[in-house]
Design a protein around this motif. Structure first.
Motif, PDB file in Angstrom:
ATOM      1  N   CYS A 103       0.981  -1.132   0.095  1.00 22.30           N
ATOM      2  CA  CYS A 103       0.021  -0.067   0.126  1.00 22.30           C
ATOM      3  C   CYS A 103       0.906   1.175   0.102  1.00 22.30           C
ATOM      4  CB  CYS A 103      -0.879   0.137   1.377  1.00 22.30           C
ATOM      5  SG  CYS A 103      -2.137  -1.349   1.136  1.00 22.30           S
ATOM      6  N   GLY A 104       2.089   1.398   0.819  1.00 20.80           N
ATOM      7  CA  GLY A 104       2.886   2.258   0.792  1.00 20.80           C
ATOM      8  C   GLY A 104       3.693   2.550  -0.510  1.00 20.80           C
ATOM      9  N   THR A 105       4.049   1.680  -1.153  1.00 17.28           N
ATOM     10  CA  THR A 105       4.290   1.679  -2.293  1.00 17.28           C
ATOM     11  C   THR A 105       3.633   2.275  -3.450  1.00 17.28           C
ATOM     12  OG1 THR A 105       5.929  -0.288  -1.890  1.00 17.28           O
ATOM     13  CG2 THR A 105       5.695   0.376  -4.233  1.00 17.28           C
ATOM     14  N   ALA A 106       2.217   1.744  -3.534  1.00 17.50           N
ATOM     15  CA  ALA A 106       1.458   2.180  -4.359  1.00 17.50           C
ATOM     16  C   ALA A 106       1.142   3.709  -4.456  1.00 17.50           C
ATOM     17  CB  ALA A 106       0.163   1.363  -4.390  1.00 17.50           C
ATOM     18  N   ILE A 107       1.313   4.197  -3.313  1.00 12.84           N
ATOM     19  CA  ILE A 107       0.649   5.679  -3.212  1.00 12.84           C
ATOM     20  C   ILE A 107       1.904   6.414  -3.483  1.00 12.84           C
ATOM     21  CG2 ILE A 107      -0.895   5.410  -1.460  1.00 12.84           C
ATOM     22  CD1 ILE A 107       0.950   6.518   0.615  1.00 12.84           C
ATOM     23  N   THR A 108       3.193   5.954  -3.779  1.00 15.45           N
ATOM     24  CA  THR A 108       4.260   6.765  -4.220  1.00 15.45           C
ATOM     25  C   THR A 108       4.092   7.057  -5.817  1.00 15.45           C
ATOM     26  OG1 THR A 108       5.781   4.748  -4.727  1.00 15.45           O
ATOM     27  CG2 THR A 108       5.806   5.750  -2.399  1.00 15.45           C
ATOM     28  N   ALA A 109       3.557   6.011  -6.435  1.00 14.33           N
ATOM     29  CA  ALA A 109       3.364   6.248  -7.804  1.00 14.33           C
ATOM     30  C   ALA A 109       1.770   6.868  -8.212  1.00 14.33           C
ATOM     31  CB  ALA A 109       3.588   4.920  -8.280  1.00 14.33           C
ATOM     32  N   ALA A 110       0.787   6.720  -7.428  1.00 15.41           N
ATOM     33  CA  ALA A 110      -0.579   7.007  -7.945  1.00 15.41           C
ATOM     34  C   ALA A 110      -1.375   7.510  -6.648  1.00 15.41           C
ATOM     35  CB  ALA A 110      -1.416   5.778  -8.723  1.00 15.41           C
ATOM     36  N   ASP A 111      -2.504   7.414  -6.663  1.00 12.62           N
ATOM     37  CA  ASP A 111      -3.441   7.619  -5.755  1.00 12.62           C
ATOM     38  C   ASP A 111      -4.751   7.009  -5.595  1.00 12.62           C
ATOM     39  OD1 ASP A 111      -4.478   9.027  -3.589  1.00 12.62           O
ATOM     40  OD2 ASP A 111      -5.570  10.696  -4.961  1.00 12.62           O
ATOM     41  N   PRO A 112      -4.598   5.533  -5.730  1.00 13.05           N
ATOM     42  CA  PRO A 112      -5.729   4.611  -5.538  1.00 13.05           C
ATOM     43  C   PRO A 112      -6.244   4.473  -4.057  1.00 13.05           C
ATOM     44  CG  PRO A 112      -3.567   3.365  -5.328  1.00 13.05           C
ATOM     45  CD  PRO A 112      -3.216   4.844  -5.544  1.00 13.05           C
TER      46      PRO A 112
END
Length: 464
Positions: A103-112
Protein backbone atom coordinates in the motif's frame (compact mmCIF):
# COMPACT_ATOMS: atom_id res chain seq x y z
CA UNK A 1 -8.59 10.71 -7.86
CA UNK A 2 -10.14 8.93 -4.90
CA UNK A 3 -12.94 6.48 -5.70
CA UNK A 4 -15.47 6.23 -2.91
CA UNK A 5 -17.88 3.39 -2.24
CA UNK A 6 -20.83 3.14 0.07
CA UNK A 7 -20.50 1.00 3.14
CA UNK A 8 -20.47 1.71 6.86
CA UNK A 9 -17.72 0.34 9.04
CA UNK A 10 -17.31 0.12 12.79
CA UNK A 11 -13.83 1.60 12.48
CA UNK A 12 -15.45 4.86 11.42
CA UNK A 13 -14.51 4.80 7.73
CA UNK A 14 -17.27 6.22 5.57
CA UNK A 15 -16.93 6.16 1.81
CA UNK A 16 -19.63 7.15 -0.66
CA UNK A 17 -20.42 7.44 -4.33
CA UNK A 18 -19.80 4.65 -6.83
CA UNK A 19 -21.81 3.18 -9.65
CA UNK A 20 -19.37 3.09 -12.60
CA UNK A 21 -16.84 0.33 -13.23
CA UNK A 22 -13.41 1.06 -11.77
CA UNK A 23 -9.89 -0.33 -12.17
CA UNK A 24 -8.79 -2.50 -9.26
CA UNK A 25 -5.34 -3.97 -8.62
CA UNK A 26 -5.27 -6.99 -6.28
CA UNK A 27 -1.91 -8.11 -4.89
CA UNK A 28 -2.01 -11.74 -3.80
CA UNK A 29 -3.74 -14.53 -5.75
CA UNK A 30 -4.24 -16.89 -2.84
CA UNK A 31 -7.64 -17.87 -1.47
CA UNK A 32 -8.50 -14.33 -0.35
CA UNK A 33 -7.30 -12.55 -3.47
CA UNK A 34 -8.86 -15.12 -5.80
CA UNK A 35 -12.28 -14.85 -4.13
CA UNK A 36 -12.16 -11.06 -4.30
CA UNK A 37 -11.04 -11.07 -7.93
CA UNK A 38 -13.73 -13.51 -9.04
CA UNK A 39 -16.42 -11.41 -7.38
CA UNK A 40 -15.25 -7.97 -8.53
CA UNK A 41 -14.31 -8.98 -12.07
CA UNK A 42 -18.02 -9.35 -12.87
CA UNK A 43 -18.47 -5.58 -12.88
CA UNK A 44 -14.98 -4.03 -12.75
CA UNK A 45 -11.67 -4.21 -14.58
CA UNK A 46 -9.30 -6.19 -12.35
CA UNK A 47 -5.57 -6.90 -12.40
CA UNK A 48 -4.05 -9.54 -10.10
CA UNK A 49 -0.41 -9.68 -9.02
CA UNK A 50 1.30 -12.73 -7.47
CA UNK A 51 4.79 -14.23 -7.31
CA UNK A 52 3.37 -17.66 -8.19
CA UNK A 53 2.94 -17.93 -11.99
CA UNK A 54 0.56 -20.90 -11.72
CA UNK A 55 -1.83 -18.95 -9.50
CA UNK A 56 -1.74 -15.99 -11.86
CA UNK A 57 -2.41 -18.11 -14.94
CA UNK A 58 -5.26 -20.01 -13.27
CA UNK A 59 -6.99 -16.84 -12.17
CA UNK A 60 -6.62 -15.22 -15.60
CA UNK A 61 -8.69 -18.04 -17.11
CA UNK A 62 -11.14 -18.47 -14.24
CA UNK A 63 -12.00 -14.82 -13.64
CA UNK A 64 -11.00 -13.04 -16.87
CA UNK A 65 -8.55 -10.69 -15.16
CA UNK A 66 -5.20 -9.21 -16.15
CA UNK A 67 -2.46 -11.30 -14.52
CA UNK A 68 0.99 -10.07 -13.57
CA UNK A 69 3.73 -12.29 -12.15
CA UNK A 70 5.96 -10.54 -9.64
CA UNK A 71 6.37 -9.01 -6.19
CA UNK A 72 3.50 -6.61 -5.56
CA UNK A 73 5.56 -4.66 -3.05
CA UNK A 74 7.89 -3.55 -5.85
CA UNK A 75 7.00 -0.43 -7.81
CA UNK A 76 8.01 -1.90 -11.19
CA UNK A 77 5.59 -4.80 -10.69
CA UNK A 78 2.77 -2.48 -9.67
CA UNK A 79 3.46 -0.29 -12.69
CA UNK A 80 3.20 -3.34 -14.95
CA UNK A 81 -0.21 -4.01 -13.37
CA UNK A 82 -1.30 -0.44 -14.19
CA UNK A 83 -1.14 1.14 -10.73
CA UNK A 84 -0.96 4.62 -12.29
CA UNK A 85 -4.57 4.29 -13.48
CA UNK A 86 -5.84 2.20 -10.56
CA UNK A 87 -8.78 3.47 -8.52
CA UNK A 88 -8.39 0.80 -5.84
CA UNK A 89 -5.46 -1.30 -4.60
CA UNK A 90 -6.19 -4.38 -2.47
CA UNK A 91 -3.18 -5.99 -0.74
CA UNK A 92 -4.30 -9.50 0.21
CA UNK A 93 -1.21 -11.71 0.56
CA UNK A 94 -0.73 -13.93 3.63
CA UNK A 95 2.02 -11.64 4.97
CA UNK A 96 0.98 -8.56 6.98
CA UNK A 97 4.16 -6.57 6.39
CA UNK A 98 4.09 -7.23 2.65
CA UNK A 99 0.53 -5.95 2.42
CA UNK A 100 1.33 -2.77 4.33
CA UNK A 101 4.46 -2.09 2.28
CA UNK A 102 2.50 -2.72 -0.92
CA UNK A 103 0.00 0.00 0.00
CA UNK A 104 2.83 2.39 0.87
CA UNK A 105 4.56 1.66 -2.42
CA UNK A 106 1.38 2.17 -4.44
CA UNK A 107 0.77 5.70 -3.18
CA UNK A 108 4.25 6.79 -4.25
CA UNK A 109 3.20 6.33 -7.86
CA UNK A 110 -0.55 6.99 -7.88
CA UNK A 111 -3.55 7.85 -5.73
CA UNK A 112 -5.64 4.68 -5.39
CA UNK A 113 -7.89 3.89 -2.44
CA UNK A 114 -5.75 1.35 -0.59
CA UNK A 115 -7.07 -1.65 1.37
CA UNK A 116 -4.71 -3.85 3.36
CA UNK A 117 -5.46 -7.26 4.80
CA UNK A 118 -3.61 -8.08 8.04
CA UNK A 119 -3.87 -11.06 10.34
CA UNK A 120 -2.71 -9.35 13.53
CA UNK A 121 -4.93 -6.76 15.18
CA UNK A 122 -1.84 -4.91 16.46
CA UNK A 123 -1.45 -3.28 13.04
CA UNK A 124 -5.15 -2.40 13.03
CA UNK A 125 -4.85 -0.68 16.44
CA UNK A 126 -1.85 1.35 15.24
CA UNK A 127 -3.63 2.27 12.03
CA UNK A 128 -6.81 3.35 13.84
CA UNK A 129 -4.92 5.57 16.29
CA UNK A 130 -2.82 7.31 13.66
CA UNK A 131 -5.52 8.02 11.09
CA UNK A 132 -4.35 6.39 7.88
CA UNK A 133 -0.87 5.18 8.84
CA UNK A 134 1.28 3.18 6.42
CA UNK A 135 -0.49 4.68 3.40
CA UNK A 136 -3.51 2.44 4.07
CA UNK A 137 -7.00 3.90 3.61
CA UNK A 138 -8.82 0.86 5.01
CA UNK A 139 -7.48 -2.08 7.00
CA UNK A 140 -9.13 -5.48 7.52
CA UNK A 141 -7.86 -7.64 10.41
CA UNK A 142 -8.51 -11.30 9.58
CA UNK A 143 -8.19 -12.78 13.08
CA UNK A 144 -10.43 -10.16 14.67
CA UNK A 145 -13.03 -10.53 11.92
CA UNK A 146 -13.04 -14.30 12.40
CA UNK A 147 -13.49 -13.95 16.16
CA UNK A 148 -16.37 -11.48 15.67
CA UNK A 149 -18.02 -13.94 13.30
CA UNK A 150 -17.66 -16.76 15.84
CA UNK A 151 -18.98 -14.63 18.70
CA UNK A 152 -22.07 -13.64 16.71
CA UNK A 153 -22.84 -17.21 15.69
CA UNK A 154 -22.49 -18.81 19.12
CA UNK A 155 -24.50 -15.96 20.64
CA UNK A 156 -27.58 -17.04 18.67
CA UNK A 157 -28.53 -20.71 19.26
CA UNK A 158 -28.64 -22.87 16.14
CA UNK A 159 -27.49 -20.14 13.74
CA UNK A 160 -25.07 -20.61 10.87
CA UNK A 161 -24.66 -16.91 10.09
CA UNK A 162 -25.70 -13.72 11.91
CA UNK A 163 -25.55 -10.02 11.05
CA UNK A 164 -27.12 -6.90 12.53
CA UNK A 165 -28.43 -3.78 10.79
CA UNK A 166 -29.78 -0.33 11.68
CA UNK A 167 -27.46 0.07 14.69
CA UNK A 168 -28.41 -3.34 16.08
CA UNK A 169 -32.17 -2.85 15.77
CA UNK A 170 -32.60 -5.45 13.00
CA UNK A 171 -31.01 -8.89 12.85
CA UNK A 172 -30.50 -11.35 10.02
CA UNK A 173 -30.05 -15.02 10.87
CA UNK A 174 -29.39 -18.13 8.82
CA UNK A 175 -30.54 -21.46 10.31
CA UNK A 176 -30.42 -25.06 9.17
CA UNK A 177 -33.71 -26.94 9.44
CA UNK A 178 -32.98 -30.22 11.15
CA UNK A 179 -35.16 -33.32 11.40
CA UNK A 180 -36.14 -32.39 14.96
CA UNK A 181 -37.17 -28.86 14.03
CA UNK A 182 -40.88 -28.12 14.55
CA UNK A 183 -41.05 -26.20 11.25
CA UNK A 184 -39.79 -29.11 9.13
CA UNK A 185 -42.49 -30.08 6.59
CA UNK A 186 -44.56 -27.01 7.46
CA UNK A 187 -45.50 -24.35 4.94
CA UNK A 188 -44.13 -20.85 5.44
CA UNK A 189 -47.66 -19.70 6.30
CA UNK A 190 -47.81 -22.30 9.09
CA UNK A 191 -44.30 -21.50 10.36
CA UNK A 192 -44.74 -17.72 10.29
CA UNK A 193 -45.87 -17.19 13.89
CA UNK A 194 -43.73 -14.15 14.65
CA UNK A 195 -45.00 -10.59 14.59
CA UNK A 196 -41.79 -8.83 13.51
CA UNK A 197 -40.04 -11.54 11.49
CA UNK A 198 -39.79 -12.01 7.73
CA UNK A 199 -38.93 -15.31 6.05
CA UNK A 200 -36.57 -13.88 3.43
CA UNK A 201 -35.26 -16.97 1.64
CA UNK A 202 -34.93 -20.74 1.61
CA UNK A 203 -31.57 -22.11 0.47
CA UNK A 204 -32.04 -25.64 -0.86
CA UNK A 205 -28.96 -27.17 -2.44
CA UNK A 206 -27.83 -24.70 -5.10
CA UNK A 207 -31.29 -23.11 -5.29
CA UNK A 208 -32.33 -19.79 -3.72
CA UNK A 209 -36.09 -19.91 -3.14
CA UNK A 210 -38.06 -16.77 -2.37
CA UNK A 211 -40.68 -18.18 0.02
CA UNK A 212 -44.42 -17.81 -0.47
CA UNK A 213 -47.12 -18.84 1.96
CA UNK A 214 -47.45 -22.26 0.34
CA UNK A 215 -43.67 -22.95 0.21
CA UNK A 216 -42.93 -26.14 2.18
CA UNK A 217 -39.89 -26.01 4.47
CA UNK A 218 -37.88 -29.23 4.29
CA UNK A 219 -35.31 -30.89 6.48
CA UNK A 220 -31.84 -29.78 5.32
CA UNK A 221 -33.01 -26.38 4.10
CA UNK A 222 -31.25 -23.24 5.28
CA UNK A 223 -33.69 -20.49 6.26
CA UNK A 224 -32.81 -16.77 6.10
CA UNK A 225 -34.94 -14.64 8.44
CA UNK A 226 -34.86 -10.88 9.05
CA UNK A 227 -36.56 -9.05 11.89
CA UNK A 228 -36.26 -7.61 15.36
CA UNK A 229 -33.54 -9.13 17.55
CA UNK A 230 -36.23 -10.44 19.91
CA UNK A 231 -38.13 -12.21 17.14
CA UNK A 232 -35.00 -13.71 15.58
CA UNK A 233 -33.90 -15.01 18.99
CA UNK A 234 -37.37 -16.46 19.63
CA UNK A 235 -37.30 -18.12 16.21
CA UNK A 236 -33.85 -19.54 17.02
CA UNK A 237 -35.09 -21.05 20.27
CA UNK A 238 -38.09 -22.65 18.56
CA UNK A 239 -36.38 -23.95 15.42
CA UNK A 240 -33.76 -25.68 17.59
CA UNK A 241 -35.72 -26.54 20.75
CA UNK A 242 -32.83 -28.59 22.14
CA UNK A 243 -30.60 -25.51 22.21
CA UNK A 244 -30.39 -23.13 25.14
CA UNK A 245 -28.89 -19.73 25.85
CA UNK A 246 -25.13 -19.96 25.36
CA UNK A 247 -23.24 -19.39 28.61
CA UNK A 248 -20.91 -22.36 29.02
CA UNK A 249 -18.30 -21.89 26.26
CA UNK A 250 -15.02 -23.77 25.87
CA UNK A 251 -12.39 -22.34 23.50
CA UNK A 252 -9.66 -24.72 22.42
CA UNK A 253 -6.46 -23.00 21.33
CA UNK A 254 -4.86 -19.77 22.50
CA UNK A 255 -4.22 -18.49 18.99
CA UNK A 256 -4.93 -14.87 18.11
CA UNK A 257 -8.42 -15.93 17.01
CA UNK A 258 -8.96 -17.77 20.29
CA UNK A 259 -7.78 -14.76 22.28
CA UNK A 260 -10.12 -12.33 20.48
CA UNK A 261 -13.05 -14.76 20.74
CA UNK A 262 -12.58 -15.02 24.51
CA UNK A 263 -12.27 -11.25 24.84
CA UNK A 264 -15.45 -10.62 22.85
CA UNK A 265 -17.39 -13.19 24.90
CA UNK A 266 -16.14 -11.57 28.12
CA UNK A 267 -17.54 -8.26 26.90
CA UNK A 268 -20.94 -9.96 26.54
CA UNK A 269 -20.96 -11.23 30.10
CA UNK A 270 -19.89 -14.79 29.28
CA UNK A 271 -16.97 -16.31 31.22
CA UNK A 272 -15.42 -18.81 28.79
CA UNK A 273 -12.84 -21.49 29.50
CA UNK A 274 -9.81 -21.45 27.20
CA UNK A 275 -7.53 -24.48 26.80
CA UNK A 276 -3.93 -23.83 25.71
CA UNK A 277 -1.13 -26.41 25.77
CA UNK A 278 1.89 -24.08 25.64
CA UNK A 279 2.89 -22.97 29.16
CA UNK A 280 4.15 -19.48 28.27
CA UNK A 281 1.18 -18.71 26.03
CA UNK A 282 -1.28 -20.00 28.63
CA UNK A 283 0.28 -17.73 31.27
CA UNK A 284 0.16 -14.73 28.93
CA UNK A 285 -3.50 -15.36 28.15
CA UNK A 286 -4.38 -15.76 31.84
CA UNK A 287 -2.84 -12.35 32.54
CA UNK A 288 -4.61 -10.62 29.63
CA UNK A 289 -8.03 -12.29 29.92
CA UNK A 290 -9.21 -11.59 33.44
CA UNK A 291 -12.73 -12.84 32.72
CA UNK A 292 -11.60 -16.14 31.20
CA UNK A 293 -10.51 -19.34 32.94
CA UNK A 294 -7.32 -20.47 31.19
CA UNK A 295 -6.48 -24.18 31.41
CA UNK A 296 -3.04 -25.50 30.43
CA UNK A 297 -3.52 -28.87 28.76
CA UNK A 298 -3.72 -30.84 25.53
CA UNK A 299 -7.30 -30.51 24.33
CA UNK A 300 -7.07 -33.74 22.33
CA UNK A 301 -6.81 -35.62 25.65
CA UNK A 302 -10.29 -37.13 26.03
CA UNK A 303 -9.77 -37.84 29.74
CA UNK A 304 -8.97 -34.18 30.39
CA UNK A 305 -12.04 -33.07 28.43
CA UNK A 306 -14.16 -35.49 30.42
CA UNK A 307 -12.79 -34.17 33.73
CA UNK A 308 -13.53 -30.61 32.62
CA UNK A 309 -17.14 -31.58 31.82
CA UNK A 310 -16.92 -30.51 28.20
CA UNK A 311 -20.00 -32.66 27.74
CA UNK A 312 -21.98 -29.89 29.50
CA UNK A 313 -20.68 -27.11 27.22
CA UNK A 314 -23.19 -25.05 25.27
CA UNK A 315 -20.50 -24.46 22.65
CA UNK A 316 -16.98 -25.70 21.96
CA UNK A 317 -14.89 -23.50 19.66
CA UNK A 318 -11.68 -24.88 18.12
CA UNK A 319 -9.18 -22.17 17.18
CA UNK A 320 -5.97 -24.16 16.89
CA UNK A 321 -3.56 -23.46 14.03
CA UNK A 322 -4.13 -26.94 12.56
CA UNK A 323 -7.28 -27.81 10.62
CA UNK A 324 -6.82 -31.47 11.45
CA UNK A 325 -6.61 -30.81 15.19
CA UNK A 326 -9.63 -28.50 15.04
CA UNK A 327 -11.61 -31.27 13.38
CA UNK A 328 -10.44 -33.82 15.93
CA UNK A 329 -11.26 -31.59 18.91
CA UNK A 330 -14.73 -30.63 17.72
CA UNK A 331 -15.72 -34.19 16.81
CA UNK A 332 -14.40 -35.40 20.15
CA UNK A 333 -16.34 -32.69 21.98
CA UNK A 334 -19.48 -33.58 20.04
CA UNK A 335 -19.03 -37.24 20.90
CA UNK A 336 -18.70 -36.36 24.59
CA UNK A 337 -22.01 -34.49 24.40
CA UNK A 338 -21.20 -30.81 23.77
CA UNK A 339 -24.28 -28.97 22.51
CA UNK A 340 -22.66 -27.12 19.63
CA UNK A 341 -19.26 -27.04 17.91
CA UNK A 342 -17.54 -24.33 15.88
CA UNK A 343 -14.22 -24.90 14.12
CA UNK A 344 -11.79 -22.54 12.41
CA UNK A 345 -10.88 -24.02 9.02
CA UNK A 346 -7.97 -22.36 7.27
CA UNK A 347 -8.31 -24.37 4.05
CA UNK A 348 -11.47 -23.28 2.26
CA UNK A 349 -11.90 -26.62 0.49
CA UNK A 350 -12.39 -28.32 3.86
CA UNK A 351 -15.34 -26.20 5.04
CA UNK A 352 -18.05 -28.40 3.53
CA UNK A 353 -16.22 -31.53 4.70
CA UNK A 354 -16.12 -30.32 8.32
CA UNK A 355 -19.84 -29.64 8.35
CA UNK A 356 -20.63 -32.88 6.52
CA UNK A 357 -18.93 -35.03 9.19
CA UNK A 358 -20.64 -33.35 12.13
CA UNK A 359 -19.11 -29.93 12.94
CA UNK A 360 -22.01 -27.51 13.39
CA UNK A 361 -20.30 -24.39 11.99
CA UNK A 362 -17.01 -24.17 10.08
CA UNK A 363 -15.50 -20.69 9.83
CA UNK A 364 -12.88 -20.00 7.17
CA UNK A 365 -10.85 -16.84 8.01
CA UNK A 366 -9.80 -16.29 4.41
CA UNK A 367 -13.37 -16.47 3.13
CA UNK A 368 -14.53 -14.15 5.92
CA UNK A 369 -11.84 -11.64 4.95
CA UNK A 370 -12.56 -11.90 1.24
CA UNK A 371 -16.26 -11.24 1.83
CA UNK A 372 -15.50 -8.24 4.04
CA UNK A 373 -13.20 -6.66 1.45
CA UNK A 374 -15.58 -7.50 -1.40
CA UNK A 375 -18.57 -5.86 0.26
CA UNK A 376 -16.45 -2.82 1.06
CA UNK A 377 -15.92 -2.34 -2.67
CA UNK A 378 -19.53 -2.86 -3.71
CA UNK A 379 -20.93 0.08 -5.67
CA UNK A 380 -24.43 -0.21 -4.22
CA UNK A 381 -25.81 2.76 -2.29
CA UNK A 382 -26.14 0.69 0.86
CA UNK A 383 -25.34 1.61 4.44
CA UNK A 384 -24.40 -1.97 5.21
CA UNK A 385 -24.06 -5.19 3.23
CA UNK A 386 -24.04 -8.83 4.34
CA UNK A 387 -22.95 -11.47 1.83
CA UNK A 388 -24.79 -14.79 2.08
CA UNK A 389 -23.19 -18.18 1.34
CA UNK A 390 -20.19 -16.97 -0.65
CA UNK A 391 -22.03 -14.47 -2.86
CA UNK A 392 -25.27 -16.40 -3.49
CA UNK A 393 -27.25 -13.46 -2.14
CA UNK A 394 -26.89 -10.23 -0.19
CA UNK A 395 -28.78 -8.48 2.55
CA UNK A 396 -28.61 -4.70 2.17
CA UNK A 397 -29.50 -1.86 4.51
CA UNK A 398 -30.63 1.06 2.35
CA UNK A 399 -31.75 4.55 3.28
CA UNK A 400 -34.68 5.25 0.96
CA UNK A 401 -34.35 8.33 -1.24
CA UNK A 402 -37.29 10.23 -2.69
CA UNK A 403 -36.63 8.79 -6.17
CA UNK A 404 -36.54 5.16 -4.99
CA UNK A 405 -39.12 2.85 -6.52
CA UNK A 406 -40.17 2.01 -2.95
CA UNK A 407 -40.77 5.58 -1.79
CA UNK A 408 -44.33 6.76 -1.12
CA UNK A 409 -46.04 3.58 -2.31
CA UNK A 410 -47.47 0.45 -0.69
CA UNK A 411 -45.01 -2.43 -0.80
CA UNK A 412 -47.45 -4.65 -2.72
CA UNK A 413 -47.44 -2.05 -5.51
CA UNK A 414 -43.75 -1.09 -5.59
CA UNK A 415 -42.41 -4.65 -5.55
CA UNK A 416 -44.13 -5.26 -8.89
CA UNK A 417 -41.29 -3.21 -10.40
CA UNK A 418 -38.59 -5.28 -8.68
CA UNK A 419 -37.20 -8.69 -9.68
CA UNK A 420 -38.70 -11.73 -7.97
CA UNK A 421 -35.49 -12.31 -6.01
CA UNK A 422 -36.10 -9.35 -3.69
CA UNK A 423 -37.69 -9.46 -0.23
CA UNK A 424 -38.33 -6.46 2.04
CA UNK A 425 -37.19 -7.84 5.40
CA UNK A 426 -37.56 -4.93 7.82
CA UNK A 427 -38.17 -1.18 7.98
CA UNK A 428 -36.84 1.30 10.52
CA UNK A 429 -38.45 4.74 10.72
CA UNK A 430 -37.15 7.38 13.14
CA UNK A 431 -35.71 4.68 15.36
CA UNK A 432 -38.92 2.62 15.41
CA UNK A 433 -39.28 -0.79 13.77
CA UNK A 434 -42.08 -0.98 11.18
CA UNK A 435 -43.33 -4.44 10.22
CA UNK A 436 -43.40 -4.73 6.39
CA UNK A 437 -46.80 -5.78 5.08
CA UNK A 438 -48.35 -5.48 1.64
CA UNK A 439 -50.13 -2.22 2.47
CA UNK A 440 -47.14 -0.66 4.30
CA UNK A 441 -46.06 2.60 2.68
CA UNK A 442 -42.29 3.15 2.77
CA UNK A 443 -41.29 6.78 3.24
CA UNK A 444 -38.16 8.67 2.15
CA UNK A 445 -35.60 8.50 4.94
CA UNK A 446 -36.69 5.04 6.09
CA UNK A 447 -33.95 2.45 6.53
CA UNK A 448 -35.00 -0.73 4.76
CA UNK A 449 -33.27 -4.10 5.12
CA UNK A 450 -33.64 -6.03 1.86
CA UNK A 451 -32.74 -9.59 0.85
CA UNK A 452 -31.52 -9.74 -2.78
CA UNK A 453 -30.70 -12.83 -4.83
CA UNK A 454 -27.25 -12.38 -6.43
CA UNK A 455 -28.73 -12.83 -9.92
CA UNK A 456 -30.65 -9.57 -9.70
CA UNK A 457 -28.29 -7.30 -7.73
CA UNK A 458 -27.55 -4.91 -10.58
CA UNK A 459 -31.20 -4.43 -11.48
CA UNK A 460 -32.10 -3.82 -7.85
CA UNK A 461 -29.38 -1.22 -7.35
CA UNK A 462 -30.76 0.84 -10.22
CA UNK A 463 -34.25 0.89 -8.72
CA UNK A 464 -33.70 1.17 -4.95
Amino acid sequence: MKIHFTCQWEAGVYVSGGGAAVYIVIVGAGEVGSNIAESLAKSHEVAVVDIDPDRVEALMYEADVLGVEGDGAELDTLSEAGIEKADVLIASTDDDETNIVTCGTAITAADPFTISRVKSAKFLRTWEKSGGAFGVDHMVATNLLTAENIARVIGLPGSRDVETFVDGQVQMGEFEVRESSPIADQTVAEADRYESLTFAAVLRGDEVIIPRGETVIREGDDIIVIGSCESVRLFASEITPESKTTQNVVIVGGSDVGYHTARLLQDRGIKPRLIEQDHDRARELAEDLQGTTVLESDATDSEFLDREHVSDADAVVATLDSDEKNLLVTLLAKRLGAERTVAVVNSGEYVDLFEAVGVDVAVNPRETTAEEITRFTREYDATKVAIIESDRAEVLEIEIAADSVLAGRPIQESVQELPTGVVIGAISRDGELVIPRGDTVIEPGDHVVVFVDADCLEAVNDKL
